[in-house]
Design a protein around this motif. Sequence first.
Motif, PDB file in Angstrom:
ATOM      1  N   ARG A 143      31.734  42.561  47.127  1.00 23.34           N
ATOM      2  CA  ARG A 143      32.699  42.407  48.484  1.00 23.34           C
ATOM      3  C   ARG A 143      31.896  42.200  49.413  1.00 23.34           C
ATOM      4  O   ARG A 143      32.226  41.111  50.296  1.00 23.34           O
ATOM      5  CB  ARG A 143      33.617  43.656  48.460  1.00 23.34           C
ATOM      6  CG  ARG A 143      34.523  43.816  47.331  1.00 23.34           C
ATOM      7  CD  ARG A 143      35.141  45.187  47.413  1.00 23.34           C
ATOM      8  NE  ARG A 143      36.433  45.167  46.686  1.00 23.34           N
ATOM      9  CZ  ARG A 143      37.010  46.330  45.946  1.00 23.34           C
ATOM     10  NH1 ARG A 143      36.328  47.547  46.095  1.00 23.34           N
ATOM     11  NH2 ARG A 143      38.313  46.568  45.498  1.00 23.34           N
ATOM     12  N   TRP A 146      31.100  38.385  49.526  1.00 25.43           N
ATOM     13  CA  TRP A 146      32.214  37.661  49.777  1.00 25.43           C
ATOM     14  C   TRP A 146      32.447  37.562  51.438  1.00 25.43           C
ATOM     15  O   TRP A 146      32.785  36.651  51.924  1.00 25.43           O
ATOM     16  CB  TRP A 146      33.420  38.218  49.454  1.00 25.43           C
ATOM     17  CG  TRP A 146      33.728  38.059  47.735  1.00 25.43           C
ATOM     18  CD1 TRP A 146      32.836  37.455  46.921  1.00 25.43           C
ATOM     19  CD2 TRP A 146      34.664  38.608  46.839  1.00 25.43           C
ATOM     20  NE1 TRP A 146      33.038  37.519  45.590  1.00 25.43           N
ATOM     21  CE2 TRP A 146      34.304  38.378  45.577  1.00 25.43           C
ATOM     22  CE3 TRP A 146      35.657  39.402  47.210  1.00 25.43           C
ATOM     23  CZ2 TRP A 146      34.969  38.695  44.463  1.00 25.43           C
ATOM     24  CZ3 TRP A 146      36.438  40.118  46.140  1.00 25.43           C
ATOM     25  CH2 TRP A 146      36.261  39.266  44.872  1.00 25.43           C
ATOM     26  N   ARG A 151      29.151  33.774  46.988  1.00 31.71           N
ATOM     27  CA  ARG A 151      29.787  33.731  45.766  1.00 31.71           C
ATOM     28  C   ARG A 151      29.045  33.883  44.474  1.00 31.71           C
ATOM     29  O   ARG A 151      27.850  33.523  44.627  1.00 31.71           O
ATOM     30  CB  ARG A 151      30.828  32.825  45.352  1.00 31.71           C
ATOM     31  CG  ARG A 151      31.915  32.314  46.551  1.00 31.71           C
ATOM     32  CD  ARG A 151      32.981  33.358  46.329  1.00 31.71           C
ATOM     33  NE  ARG A 151      33.943  33.440  45.282  1.00 31.71           N
ATOM     34  CZ  ARG A 151      34.792  33.905  44.825  1.00 31.71           C
ATOM     35  NH1 ARG A 151      35.295  34.879  45.668  1.00 31.71           N
ATOM     36  NH2 ARG A 151      35.506  33.870  43.777  1.00 31.71           N
ATOM     37  N   GLY A 157      37.693  32.129  40.725  1.00 32.62           N
ATOM     38  CA  GLY A 157      38.145  33.395  39.823  1.00 32.62           C
ATOM     39  C   GLY A 157      37.102  33.851  39.067  1.00 32.62           C
ATOM     40  O   GLY A 157      37.564  35.281  38.751  1.00 32.62           O
ATOM     41  N   ASP A 159      34.505  35.541  40.030  1.00 26.42           N
ATOM     42  CA  ASP A 159      33.835  36.602  40.990  1.00 26.42           C
ATOM     43  C   ASP A 159      34.913  37.914  40.739  1.00 26.42           C
ATOM     44  O   ASP A 159      34.548  38.999  40.675  1.00 26.42           O
ATOM     45  CB  ASP A 159      33.438  36.208  42.486  1.00 26.42           C
ATOM     46  CG  ASP A 159      32.381  35.856  42.604  1.00 26.42           C
ATOM     47  OD1 ASP A 159      31.758  35.266  41.520  1.00 26.42           O
ATOM     48  OD2 ASP A 159      31.814  35.960  43.582  1.00 26.42           O
ATOM     49  N   GLU A 160      36.250  37.235  41.020  1.00 28.69           N
ATOM     50  CA  GLU A 160      37.378  38.307  40.897  1.00 28.69           C
ATOM     51  C   GLU A 160      37.426  38.787  39.354  1.00 28.69           C
ATOM     52  O   GLU A 160      37.701  40.182  39.306  1.00 28.69           O
ATOM     53  CB  GLU A 160      38.851  37.803  41.101  1.00 28.69           C
ATOM     54  CG  GLU A 160      38.815  37.262  42.573  1.00 28.69           C
ATOM     55  CD  GLU A 160      38.036  36.217  43.110  1.00 28.69           C
ATOM     56  OE1 GLU A 160      38.121  35.777  44.396  1.00 28.69           O
ATOM     57  OE2 GLU A 160      37.413  35.352  42.352  1.00 28.69           O
ATOM     58  N   VAL A 179      43.136  44.106  42.009  1.00 28.71           N
ATOM     59  CA  VAL A 179      42.540  42.733  41.587  1.00 28.71           C
ATOM     60  C   VAL A 179      43.011  41.957  40.798  1.00 28.71           C
ATOM     61  O   VAL A 179      43.134  40.709  40.892  1.00 28.71           O
ATOM     62  CB  VAL A 179      41.070  43.163  41.421  1.00 28.71           C
ATOM     63  CG1 VAL A 179      40.292  41.884  41.120  1.00 28.71           C
ATOM     64  CG2 VAL A 179      40.182  43.867  42.604  1.00 28.71           C
ATOM     65  N   GLU A 182      46.518  40.452  42.335  1.00 28.79           N
ATOM     66  CA  GLU A 182      46.150  39.560  43.025  1.00 28.79           C
ATOM     67  C   GLU A 182      45.684  38.195  42.503  1.00 28.79           C
ATOM     68  O   GLU A 182      46.057  37.019  43.114  1.00 28.79           O
ATOM     69  CB  GLU A 182      45.132  39.889  44.188  1.00 28.79           C
ATOM     70  CG  GLU A 182      45.784  41.199  44.946  1.00 28.79           C
ATOM     71  CD  GLU A 182      44.636  41.643  45.990  1.00 28.79           C
ATOM     72  OE1 GLU A 182      43.623  41.003  46.014  1.00 28.79           O
ATOM     73  OE2 GLU A 182      45.011  42.651  46.731  1.00 28.79           O
ATOM     74  N   THR A 183      44.780  38.251  41.747  1.00 27.99           N
ATOM     75  CA  THR A 183      44.145  37.226  40.949  1.00 27.99           C
ATOM     76  C   THR A 183      45.154  36.260  40.361  1.00 27.99           C
ATOM     77  O   THR A 183      45.186  35.053  40.217  1.00 27.99           O
ATOM     78  CB  THR A 183      43.097  37.471  40.036  1.00 27.99           C
ATOM     79  OG1 THR A 183      42.076  38.174  40.900  1.00 27.99           O
ATOM     80  CG2 THR A 183      42.212  36.263  39.434  1.00 27.99           C
TER      81      THR A 183
END
Length: 225
Positions: A143, A146, A151, A157, A159-160, A179, A182-183
Amino acid sequence: MTHLRYLNTTCAVCGESCRFTIPEAAGSVGPRDLDTRPAEPLRSTIYAWVKRCPSCGYCAPDPGKAPKGAADVVKLPRYRWQLDSRKFPKIANTFLCWSVIQEDLAVPAQAAWGSLHAAWICDDEGEDVPARICRKRAADLLRRAWEQGERLSPLAGTDEALLADLLRRAGRLREARGVVAETLEQNPQPIITDIMRLQARLIAGSDRGPHTVAEARRFRQPALL
C-alpha cells in the motif's frame, strides 16, 4: 536434481570475503500460488535468493553490491534486532533484513517482496504466526508503494489480487473482503476476476491456506460477497 555452484565475492559493506553455495538456474513446473510463489524446482531454491554476509550481517541478493545508504541501515538497531531475531526462522530474518534495507531506502515495492518471501520461509518451517506477521508487513508495504506511485506488476488488478491474498492469509478477512469487492466493481480482466472470485469463496469459508491460480481458472462461479 538441483546442481550447486559457488559464488565468491567481497562484501560491499564490510570488505570481507564471502563464499555462498547457490543452485543453478531452475524453472518452475506447475501453477503458481495466488501470492505468486512458484512451483518446483524453483520453489526450493528460495534459500539462495538472498544471502547474508557472515561477518557484518549485510543481507542482499548479491552481497558484493550495495545500494547507497545500505551500509548505514545495517548498523541500525532495528536491523541488528531483525538479523538474529528468535521470533522468525534464520532464513526469514535474512529476507526481512533485506526488506528493512529496501524500506529504509524508500523502495517499498521491493521491501514488500522481501517480506512476502520471508513469509514463504515461515510457511515451510510451519511457523504460522511469523508468516502472518510477514504477510501483514508485506501488505502495508504494498500500500505504501501505491502511495508513491509504484506498482509491483504493470498488469492491471495484479497488485490488488496479491493484496487480497496477503490479507486473507494474514487472517485479516474483513480487509481482504473489501479489496475483493472493490476490485470486482472495476470489472477487471477475466483472470483477475477468476482470482478474486476464488478469494471471495475462501474468505467466506475463513480459509487462510495456500491456493493456486489454476484453482481460480477451474471454478468460475459468482462471488460470495
